[in-house]
Design an enzyme around this catalytic site. Structure first.
Site, PDB file in Angstrom:
ATOM      1  N   GLU A  36      -1.388   2.332  -2.477  1.00 13.37           N
ATOM      2  CA  GLU A  36      -2.702   2.763  -2.927  1.00 13.37           C
ATOM      3  C   GLU A  36      -2.986   4.056  -2.175  1.00 13.37           C
ATOM      4  OE1 GLU A  36      -6.157   0.569  -1.662  1.00 13.37           O
ATOM      5  OE2 GLU A  36      -7.414   1.485  -3.215  1.00 13.37           O
ATOM      6  N   ARG A 264       5.587  -8.279   6.487  1.00 12.16           N
ATOM      7  CA  ARG A 264       5.305  -6.895   6.830  1.00 12.16           C
ATOM      8  C   ARG A 264       5.717  -6.626   8.265  1.00 12.16           C
ATOM      9  NH1 ARG A 264      -0.424  -6.459   5.068  1.00 12.16           N
ATOM     10  NH2 ARG A 264       0.039  -4.259   5.373  1.00 12.16           N
ATOM     11  N   LYS A 274      -4.038   0.178   8.271  1.00 16.03           N
ATOM     12  CA  LYS A 274      -4.614   1.415   7.751  1.00 16.03           C
ATOM     13  C   LYS A 274      -6.077   1.522   8.163  1.00 16.03           C
ATOM     14  CE  LYS A 274      -2.506   2.644   3.444  1.00 16.03           C
ATOM     15  NZ  LYS A 274      -2.618   2.566   1.978  1.00 16.03           N
TER      16      LYS A 274
END
Length: 558
Positions: A36, A264, A274
Site C-alpha cells: 500500500e 513477517r 510503518k
RNA sequence: UGGGGUAUCGCCAAGUUGGUAAGGCACGGGAUUCUGAAUCCCGCAUUCGUUGGUUCGAGUCCAGCUACCCCAGCCA
C-alpha cells in the site's frame, strides 16, 4: 556471497511444487508484491519482495508490482515513487506489469453488483458503532443487521446511489452476506465497500466509494491471473473470506489464486512498523524516511548497504510460519561479507596522533604503491613523508603484553610502507602526548626484496601534508535499546540516546578523493564506510556501516 | 468450554510417504595473515515445548497438557 540461488527450501515453494505436480496452474506460476503506498518500504518488505520475485524467478513464473491503493486517506504519490525506486534498487523487475488496485475500481464495482445479484451482499445502514455492536465479540456470536433481508433490487439501487454520491461518509456500507455467528469474526458479514468522499491520488474524485482490502485483494489477484498470493500471517483468518469471494463469484477452484501466509520479519533492536517509523519521521526524530538510521530500504541504501547484501540476508533468514526475531548481527554479517568482497580499501585516521620519522629526510617524499583490494587487485599511489598521522588508539605508552601496535621502543609496520620503531614520546607541559618520534627501516619497504621481515602489528596512516579531510558520520543505527513492549509515547522514549548522528572529521589519504562518489570503501580497522552519494558535494562523506570485529577492542574491555 | 496459527542448538532454519537431527549467524580452539579483518581447518542438539500412547523403530502418527502470536478498523 550468495548467488541468490534461492534454492533454500521453504513451505511456500513446497506448496508450489505440489500445485505444479498436480497440473494446477499449467501456464506457470504468477506472484505479486502488493504494497500500500502509505509509507516507505523497509527491510521487512524486502523479505516479501525477495520471496515473491524470487518464487517467480525460480519457477519460471512472473511477479507483478501492484499498489494496493484502496484507501485514499492514507496514500500518496510520494510513496508510489519511492516504492518503485526501492524495488528496482533491490534488483527486481516487474517489466511492464505494474498495476494499481485503483485500475480495477470499475471491474471491482461490477463484481460487487454481481455479488448483490447473487444475493450474497447487501447495503447496511448501521453506523460504524452499531456494526461493531452487532458483530459480537470473540466469544459471543454476532447479530444480523435488520437490512440483511433487503431485496436484490433494493440493494442494487442503494449501491448505485452510494456510488453516485447520494450518501454521506459512514452512512452506509456494502457488506458480504456470510454468517454472523461464525467463530471467525472476519466472516461475520464483513464490510466490502465504504463511502469516502476523498480525493484519490490517482482516480481523483471519480469515486466516493472504495473497496475494502478483503474485497479488492482476492479479485485483483484473480484479475491479474495471480496463482499464489503470498502474504503475512495476520491474514490467515482472512483466507476463508478470500476463498469465499472467489467461490461466490464463480471462479473455478482449480485455477483461482491461492493465498499462502508466512511470518513477517522482526529484527532485534529494530523498529519495524510503518506506523512507528512514520512517527519518527513526522516527529522530526530522524531526517526523513531515508535517514541512515532507519531500517527502510532507502535508509539502508544511504547507510551503504548493497542490494546484494540485503538479498543475501533475505535468503539466509528463510521463510517459515513461526514468529521469529532475527539477530541484527545476521544483517550486519551480510553487508560485511559483501563489502569485504567488493569494497576498495583506503586508509584514514579519525583521531590523529602525529608521528615524525626522524631518520627520513625532511624534503623527501615518496609515492608508495598500495593494493586497493587484498585479492581483487587494483593499485594506487599513496604519498609518504616524514610527518604522518596514525590513530591515537594505535599507540599506548604503557601497553599490556598482548598489545600488537605501537609502544615505546616497539616496532610496527605502516601498511604499504615501512616498519617503524617508536624512539621517543613527546609531551606538552600538561603531560599530554603531542607526537611520537620514530625511525624507519629503509630496507623494510613493502614489496621490496627485504620486505619480508615480520612484525606483529600493521597500522594505517596518512601523510600529514597530503591528508584530506572527510566528513564521517558515525551512526548507531539501532533505534531501540532493547526489546520491549512500547506504547507510542514509551516507544519514542525508548530510543537509544546514542543513536544520534555523530559527525567527525577523518583524515583520509588523497587517493580516496580520486574515486567518484558512490564508491564503497573499507577503512582499515575502523570498519566499513561508504561514500554517501547524496551528500558528496566537494567533500567526501562516509557512513560507518558496521565496525570490524576487533579482537583488540574486545580484549581492551576485559 | 470463540476461532486461527506456531513450538527443532544462544538466533534464524532444513527435516520427503515414521528408520535413527542439514546449513547459516553467533561462539570456542588451531593454522595463516603487510587490515588483531578476511581466509582455512576443527568443535558446537543422544535431542526435537511437555506428558503419555502406537511401533522393531517417531522430530515425523495418535491423545492430553503447556507457552507464545494473530483476530472484535467503514486500515492494509
Amino acid at each position: 556471497m550468495a548467488e541468490n540461488t534461492t534454492t533454500a527450501s521453504n513451505f511456500v515453494q513446497n506448496a508450489i511444487d505440489e500445485d505444479l505436480k498436480n497440473g494446477k496452474y499449467g501456464e506457470g506460476i504468477h506472484t505479486r508484491f502488493p504494497p500500500e503506498p502509505n509509507g516507505y518500504l523497509h527491510i521487512g518488505h524486502a523479505k516479501s519482495i525477495c520471496l515473491n520475485f524470487g518464487l517467480a524467478k525460480n519457477n519460471a513464473g512472473l511477479c507483478n508490482l501492484r499498489f494496493d491503493d484502496t484507501n485514499p486517506t492514507k496514500e500518496d504519490v510520494e510513496y508510489v515513487d519511492s516504492i518503485q525506486e526501492d524495488v528496482k534498487w533491490l534488483g527486481f523487475s516487474w517489466d511492464d506489469r505494474m498495476f494499481y488496485a485503483s485500475d480495477y475500481f470499475e471491474q471491482l464495482y461490477a463484481y460487487a453488483v454481481e455479488l448483490i445479484k447473487r444475493g450474497k451482499a447487501y447495503v447496511c445502514d448501521l453506523s460504524a458503532e452499531e456494526i461493531r455492536q452487532y458483530r459480537g465479540t470473540l466469544t459471543e456470536p454476532g447479530r444480523e443487521c435488520p437490512d440483511r433481508s433487503r431485496t436484490v433490487e433494493e440493494n442494487l439501487a442503494l449501491f448505485e446511489q452510494m456510488r453516485k454520491g447520494d450518501f454521506a461518509d459512514g452512512s452506509r456500507v456494502l457488506r458480504a452476506k456470510i454468517d454472523m455467528t461464525s467463530p471467525n469474526i472476519v466472516m461475520r458479514d464483513p464490510v466490502i465497500y465504504r463511502i469516502s468522499h476523498t480525493v484519490h491520488h490517482r482516480t481523483g474524485d471519480a469515486w466516493c466509494i472504495y473497496p475494502m482490502y478483503d474485497f479488492a485483494h482476492p479479485l485483483s489477484d484473480a484479475i491479474e491471473g495471480i496463482t499464489h498470493s503470498v502474504c503475512t500471517l495476520e491474514f490467515e483468518d482472512h483466507r476463508p473470506l478470500y476463498d469465499w469471494l472467489l467461490e461466490s463469484l464463480g471462479f473455478a477452484s482449480d485455477s483461482r489464486p491461492r493465498q499462502i501466509e508466512f511470518a513477517r520479519l522482526n529484527i532485534t533492536n529494530t523498529v519495524m512498523s510503518k506506523r512507528k517509523l512514520r512517527q519518527l519521521v513526522e516527529g522530526g526524530y530522524v531526517s526523513g524516511w531515508d535517514d541512515p538510521r532507519m531500517p527502510t530500504i532507502s535508509g539502508l541504501r544511504r547507510r551503504g548497504y548493497t542490494p546484494e547484501s540485503i538479498r543475501d540476508f533475505c535468503d539466509r533468514i528463510g521463510i517459515a510460519k513461526s514468529n521469529s526475531l532475527v539477530d541484527v548481527g545476521m544483517l550486519e554479517h551480510c553487508v560485511r561479507e559483501d563489502l569485504n568482497e567488493s569494497a576498495d580499501r583506503i586508509m584514514a585516521v579519525l583521531h590523529p596522533l602525529k608521528i615524525v620519522i626522524t631518520n627520513y629526510p625532511e624534503d623527501k617524499e615518496e609515492n608508495l604503491l598500495a593494493e586497493n583490494h587484498p585479492y581483487r587487485g587494483g593499485q594506487r599511489y599513496v604519498p609518504f613523508a616524514r610527518e604522518l598521522y596514525i590513530e591515537q588508539d594505535d599507540f599506548m605508552e604503557e601497553a599490556p603484553k598482548k598489545f600488537f601496535r605501537l609502544k615505546p621502543g616497539g616496532e610496527v609496520r605502516l601498511k604499504h610502507a615501512y616498519i617503524i620503531k617508536c624512539e621517543e614520546v613527546i609531551k606538552d607541559e600538561a603531560g599530554q602526548i603531542v607526537e611520537l618520534h620514530c625511525t624507519y627501516d629503509p630496507d623494510s619497504k613493502s614489496g621490496g626484496l627485504t620486505s619480508g621481515r615480520k612484525v606483529k602489528g600493521t597500522l594505517h596512516w596518512v601523510a600529514a601534508k597530503y591528508a584530506l579531510t572527510a566528513e564521517v558520520r558515525l551512526y548507531d543505527y539501532l533505534l531501540k535499546t532493547e526489546e520491549q513492549e512500547e506504547e507510542p509515547a514509551d516507544f519514542l522514549a525508548a530510543l537509544n540516546p546514542e543513536s544520534l548522528e555523530v559527525i567527525e572529521n577523518a583524515l583520509i589519504e588523497p587517493s580516496a578523493a580520486w574515486t567518484a562518489a558512490g564508491t564503497r570503501y573499507q577503512f582499515l580497522r575502523q570498519g566499513y564506510f561508504c561514500v554517501d552519494k547524496d551528500s558528496a558535494k566537494g567533500q567526501l562523506v562516509f557512513n560507518r556501516i558496521v565496525g570490524l570485529r576487533d579482537s583488540w577492542a574486545k580484549a581492551k574491555k576485559e
